[in-house]
Design a protein around this motif. Structure first.
Motif, PDB file in Angstrom:
ATOM      1  N   LEU A 280      18.844 -39.803   0.043  1.00 48.43           N
ATOM      2  CA  LEU A 280      18.719 -39.337   1.425  1.00 48.43           C
ATOM      3  C   LEU A 280      17.260 -39.021   1.753  1.00 48.43           C
ATOM      4  CD1 LEU A 280      20.382 -38.754   3.922  1.00 48.43           C
ATOM      5  CD2 LEU A 280      20.844 -36.475   3.026  1.00 48.43           C
ATOM      6  N   ASP A 281      16.541 -38.426   0.812  1.00 50.79           N
ATOM      7  CA  ASP A 281      15.124 -38.132   1.009  1.00 50.79           C
ATOM      8  C   ASP A 281      14.326 -39.423   1.181  1.00 50.79           C
ATOM      9  OD1 ASP A 281      12.770 -36.050   0.612  1.00 50.79           O
ATOM     10  OD2 ASP A 281      12.308 -37.767  -0.658  1.00 50.79           O
ATOM     11  N   ARG A 282      14.626 -40.411   0.367  1.00 51.59           N
ATOM     12  CA  ARG A 282      13.921 -41.693   0.458  1.00 51.59           C
ATOM     13  C   ARG A 282      14.154 -42.345   1.827  1.00 51.59           C
ATOM     14  NH1 ARG A 282      16.399 -43.994  -3.457  1.00 51.59           N
ATOM     15  NH2 ARG A 282      15.019 -43.105  -5.022  1.00 51.59           N
ATOM     16  N   TRP A 283      15.398 -42.367   2.258  1.00 46.36           N
ATOM     17  CA  TRP A 283      15.731 -42.967   3.557  1.00 46.36           C
ATOM     18  C   TRP A 283      15.045 -42.208   4.693  1.00 46.36           C
ATOM     19  CZ3 TRP A 283      17.946 -41.222   8.014  1.00 46.36           C
ATOM     20  CH2 TRP A 283      18.338 -42.187   8.947  1.00 46.36           C
ATOM     21  N   ALA A 284      15.065 -40.881   4.629  1.00 44.07           N
ATOM     22  CA  ALA A 284      14.473 -40.075   5.695  1.00 44.07           C
ATOM     23  C   ALA A 284      12.966 -40.307   5.790  1.00 44.07           C
ATOM     24  CB  ALA A 284      14.776 -38.596   5.457  1.00 44.07           C
ATOM     25  N   ARG A 285      12.298 -40.421   4.646  1.00 45.55           N
ATOM     26  CA  ARG A 285      10.851 -40.683   4.664  1.00 45.55           C
ATOM     27  C   ARG A 285      10.554 -42.066   5.233  1.00 45.55           C
ATOM     28  NH1 ARG A 285       9.101 -41.406   0.042  1.00 45.55           N
ATOM     29  NH2 ARG A 285      10.785 -40.809  -1.359  1.00 45.55           N
ATOM     30  N   GLU A 286      11.343 -43.068   4.840  1.00 47.40           N
ATOM     31  CA  GLU A 286      11.104 -44.434   5.304  1.00 47.40           C
ATOM     32  C   GLU A 286      11.338 -44.584   6.802  1.00 47.40           C
ATOM     33  OE1 GLU A 286      13.678 -46.758   2.878  1.00 47.40           O
ATOM     34  OE2 GLU A 286      12.345 -46.714   1.132  1.00 47.40           O
ATOM     35  N   HIS A 287      12.217 -43.739   7.355  1.00 48.48           N
ATOM     36  CA  HIS A 287      12.578 -43.869   8.770  1.00 48.48           C
ATOM     37  C   HIS A 287      12.005 -42.744   9.635  1.00 48.48           C
ATOM     38  CE1 HIS A 287      15.468 -46.541   6.808  1.00 48.48           C
ATOM     39  NE2 HIS A 287      15.561 -47.163   7.973  1.00 48.48           N
TER      40      HIS A 287
END
Length: 249
Positions: A174-181
């Motif tokens: 979830l952290d990875r997705w949030a940073r990418e978006h």
């Protein structure tokens, strides 16, 4: 944000987060699929017999696991990862949690990974850490652990480590997705919820969690399958050579 009937916001996060729902677009789940409530209670399914036993056998065959308890541990962690991903993802994205009562979740024990889950009714619940702990830890992982320990000699510390590892994995994705978006709001909510959840008595002491990094104090036993190694958060640096049992944590 209100929950939508299809929980569509979860889909971009990947297969562990996406949840089938009984909606006009998705249709109804097959009636032959057992609910998780019946699975935890050892109630037989007309198609799968003992659903949990069936899942353990499927995982054992896929891994060529030399011991059933290894497959039971891996099956436990896989379902824990699905439940944490759905719950944490909804809480971070929507600010609310769907009711994850085991009586509302149908499960296909013969499905591939990640576990195939259907939510038969979407009912909004609070999305705070206490609600997540009640839904996942108490509503699912406690009865699931009891059902598994009734079949195989799995140490409580191993199962606690699996639950913690599954939560940490969901938080990292979830952290990875949030940073990418560019979703700083989602990232902040996920961090705060995860940090609070790791203070819960059923997770505290299972490992060391900092940021999105986690090191557990037990082993899921995956290193014992043919060709298996240690997981990224394992207590072992390398697979043990002679220990017959991993530490329980």
């Amino acid at each position: 944000m209100d929950l939508d009937p299809d929980l569509a916001a979860l889909r971009p996060l990947g297969g562990f987060f996406a949840l089938r729902t009984a909606s006009p677009a998705a249709g109804e789940p097959p009636v032959a699929l057992p609910t998780l409530a019946r699975t935890y209670a050892h109630e037989p399914s007309s198609v799968h017999g003992d659903p949990l036993g069936s899942r353990i056998r499927k995982v054992a065959g896929a891994l060529r696991a030399p011991e059933a308890r290894i497959a039971a541990s891996v099956a436990h962690q896989g379902l824990a990862a699905r439940l944490w991903s759905v719950a944490l993802g909804c809480a971070a994205l929507y600010g609310a949690l769907p009711d994850l009562d085991p009586r509302l979740l149908r499960w296909d024990p013969d499905g591939s990974a990640p576990d195939d889950l259907w939510l038969t009714e979407v009912r909004a619940r609070p999305g705070d850490a206490a609600a997540l702990a009640e839904a996942v830890l108490h509503g699912h992982l406690e009865p699931l652990a009891g059902a598994l320990r009734g079949r195989r000699p799995l140490a409580p510390g191993l199962l606690r480590g699996n639950a913690a590892s599954a939560l940490a994995g969901a938080a990292r994705q979830l952290d990875r997705w949030a940073r990418e978006h560019g979703r700083a709001d989602v990232r902040a909510r996920s961090h705060a919820l995860t940090a609070e959840l790791f203070t819960h008595p059923l997770l505290a002491g299972a490992g060391t969690f900092a940021g999105t990094a986690f090191r557990r104090r037990s082993c899921c036993l995956y290193y014992r399958v043919p060709g298996g190694g240690v997981c990224g958060d394992c207590c072992f640096v390398r697979p043990p050579r002679s220990s017959p049992r991993a530490p329980s944590g």
